[in-house]
Design a protein around this motif. Structure first.
Motif, PDB file in Angstrom:
ATOM      1  N   UNK A 167       0.819  -1.210   0.000  1.00 61.76           N
ATOM      2  CA  UNK A 167       0.000   0.000   0.000  1.00 61.76           C
ATOM      3  C   UNK A 167       0.851   1.258   0.000  1.00 61.76           C
ATOM      4  N   UNK A 168       2.002   1.199   0.643  1.00 61.97           N
ATOM      5  CA  UNK A 168       2.889   2.352   0.614  1.00 61.97           C
ATOM      6  C   UNK A 168       3.403   2.647  -0.779  1.00 61.97           C
ATOM      7  N   UNK A 169       3.409   1.620  -1.634  1.00 65.58           N
ATOM      8  CA  UNK A 169       3.871   1.806  -3.004  1.00 65.58           C
ATOM      9  C   UNK A 169       3.010   2.729  -3.832  1.00 65.58           C
ATOM     10  N   UNK A 170       1.820   3.072  -3.332  1.00 69.24           N
ATOM     11  CA  UNK A 170       0.941   4.003  -4.053  1.00 69.24           C
ATOM     12  C   UNK A 170       1.661   5.325  -4.326  1.00 69.24           C
ATOM     13  N   UNK A 171       2.468   5.767  -3.357  1.00 66.90           N
ATOM     14  CA  UNK A 171       3.196   7.023  -3.554  1.00 66.90           C
ATOM     15  C   UNK A 171       4.119   6.941  -4.761  1.00 66.90           C
ATOM     16  N   UNK A 172       4.747   5.789  -4.958  1.00 70.80           N
ATOM     17  CA  UNK A 172       5.653   5.615  -6.091  1.00 70.80           C
ATOM     18  C   UNK A 172       4.943   5.502  -7.426  1.00 70.80           C
ATOM     19  N   UNK A 173       3.629   5.290  -7.391  1.00 66.40           N
ATOM     20  CA  UNK A 173       2.837   5.208  -8.622  1.00 66.40           C
ATOM     21  C   UNK A 173       2.365   6.583  -9.097  1.00 66.40           C
ATOM     22  N   UNK A 174       2.393   7.566  -8.214  1.00 65.95           N
ATOM     23  CA  UNK A 174       1.821   8.875  -8.510  1.00 65.95           C
ATOM     24  C   UNK A 174       2.480   9.625  -9.666  1.00 65.95           C
ATOM     25  N   UNK A 175       3.799   9.476  -9.923  1.00 64.94           N
ATOM     26  CA  UNK A 175       4.379  10.202 -11.056  1.00 64.94           C
ATOM     27  C   UNK A 175       3.685   9.928 -12.385  1.00 64.94           C
ATOM     28  N   UNK A 176       3.098   8.739 -12.540  1.00 64.44           N
ATOM     29  CA  UNK A 176       2.369   8.426 -13.771  1.00 64.44           C
ATOM     30  C   UNK A 176       1.178   9.378 -13.930  1.00 64.44           C
ATOM     31  N   UNK A 177       0.430   9.553 -12.851  1.00 64.33           N
ATOM     32  CA  UNK A 177      -0.725  10.446 -12.898  1.00 64.33           C
ATOM     33  C   UNK A 177      -0.298  11.901 -13.040  1.00 64.33           C
ATOM     34  N   UNK A 178       0.790  12.261 -12.362  1.00 65.33           N
ATOM     35  CA  UNK A 178       1.275  13.643 -12.429  1.00 65.33           C
ATOM     36  C   UNK A 178       1.715  13.990 -13.848  1.00 65.33           C
ATOM     37  N   UNK A 179       2.432  13.071 -14.499  1.00 70.45           N
ATOM     38  CA  UNK A 179       2.875  13.318 -15.868  1.00 70.45           C
ATOM     39  C   UNK A 179       1.715  13.505 -16.826  1.00 70.45           C
ATOM     40  N   UNK A 180       0.688  12.671 -16.682  1.00 70.37           N
ATOM     41  CA  UNK A 180      -0.498  12.788 -17.544  1.00 70.37           C
ATOM     42  C   UNK A 180      -1.219  14.101 -17.285  1.00 70.37           C
TER      43      UNK A 180
END
Length: 324
Positions: A167-180
């Motif tokens: 669940x902590x890995x969600x933070x590491x997934x955020x750059x994908x959304x930020x880039x879009x």
């Protein structure tokens, strides 16, 4: 802040030599290197690998140069702020682990106050930068990523549950959304699919590294899954997460309308990932343990998998535009 050299000892008495007793002030370069290390640049590199490609998909080709540069600059600041504050909070356990005891906070090369102020300043700077030079949505997503990494992962999950990196890995997934969001000022299904690719990829990537440093995590009382579960359970779950990663990566093909190029790359890379995950589990079931399992080989493979998959994400819209 002063950096001190350890005084050399004489062979006869074991006492420090008098000439080396005075502390030495750190140079500007040493200060700079300490703060750069506090930002965990290798982690930031991994985050940028997922930020840049999604901007190409969002733009249907090469994204606007200024938007791309601004997103990378303020995205780097955002990630650095979270990493610095993570080092501030975790400086006690960093001292207990071989892998992390060379970090500036653990070695007192940076004071706790200095690390905290540095992290907060970067967080404020990145947020203002996104607001002024990119858009509000990317700024909100950046703030969410920082807050989630600090308050949910570092402070709530990391020391309490073996599901910390899931669940902590969600933070590491955020750059994908930020880039879009930086390119389109909106969100869509395509970036959320890539978000899930990184989400499912993170546990086997992290757990196979943690298996190598199991004793470190145990000494620091961090309940990573390899500390509290058997090798077989860890590797079985790694196989399942690897399959989930590959399946979601293939879902991106129709959702984003990518060409055959992305599809072929995703299939080949996915086959390599799951085959190696199964081989690792098979060796464990055959009784192989410890260093003989060679979990670091799989860890390095996961790095290559994610990097090459997102390279394909970057190239695909360029190929599609060329063919059209």
């Amino acid at each position: 802040m002063a950096l001190t050299n350890r005084a050399p000892h004489t062979e006869e008495t074991g006492e420090p030599a008098a000439a080396a007793e005075a502390p030495r002030k750190a140079s500007f370069g040493e200060h700079a290197r300490a703060y750069v290390a506090l930002s965990k640049p290798r982690v930031i590199e991994l985050l940028l690998i997922t930020t840049i490609p999604v901007m190409f998909v969002a733009a249907g080709g090469v994204p606007p140069l200024w938007t791309a540069v601004a997103t990378l600059v303020f995205g780097t600041m955002s990630a650095a702020s979270a990493n610095a504050m993570n080092c501030y909070i975790d400086r006690d356990i960093d001292r207990e682990m071989r892998r992390t005891r060379q970090r500036p906070g653990a070695m007192d090369l940076v004071t706790p106050r200095g690390a905290l102020v540095y992290g907060l300043a970067l967080a404020i700077g990145s947020t203002v930068g996104f607001l002024v030079f990119v858009n509000t949505l990317s700024a909100v997503l950046s703030v969410f990523a920082i807050a989630f990494y600090i308050f949910v992962y570092t402070m709530l999950l990391k020391r309490r549950t073996a599901q910390n990196v899931v669940w902590g890995g969600i933070a590491g997934c955020m750059p994908v959304l930020i880039g879009w969001a930086a390119v389109t000022n909106s969100l869509d299904w395509a970036p959320f699919v890539l978000f899930l690719v990184v989400f499912f990829w993170t546990p086997p990537h992290t757990w196979t590294l943690a298996m190598r440093y199991r004793e470190d995590y145990a000494a620091a009382k961090v309940p990573m899954l390899p500390v509290v579960a058997s090798d077989r359970r860890v590797l079985l779950e790694s196989v399942l997460y690897s399959w989930a990663t590959v399946i979601v990566s293939l879902i991106f093909w129709p959702v984003a309308g990518t060409s055959w190029f992305y599809g072929v790359v995703a299939l080949v890379l996915g086959a390599l990932l799951v085959i190696q995950a199964h081989r690792l589990l098979s060796r464990s079931l055959a009784g192989v343990t410890g260093a003989q399992l060679k979990t670091m080989n799989f860890f390095h493979l996961t790095n290559a998998y994610l990097a090459l998959l997102f390279v394909a994400v970057t190239i695909d819209p360029l190929i599609a535009r060329f063919l059209l």
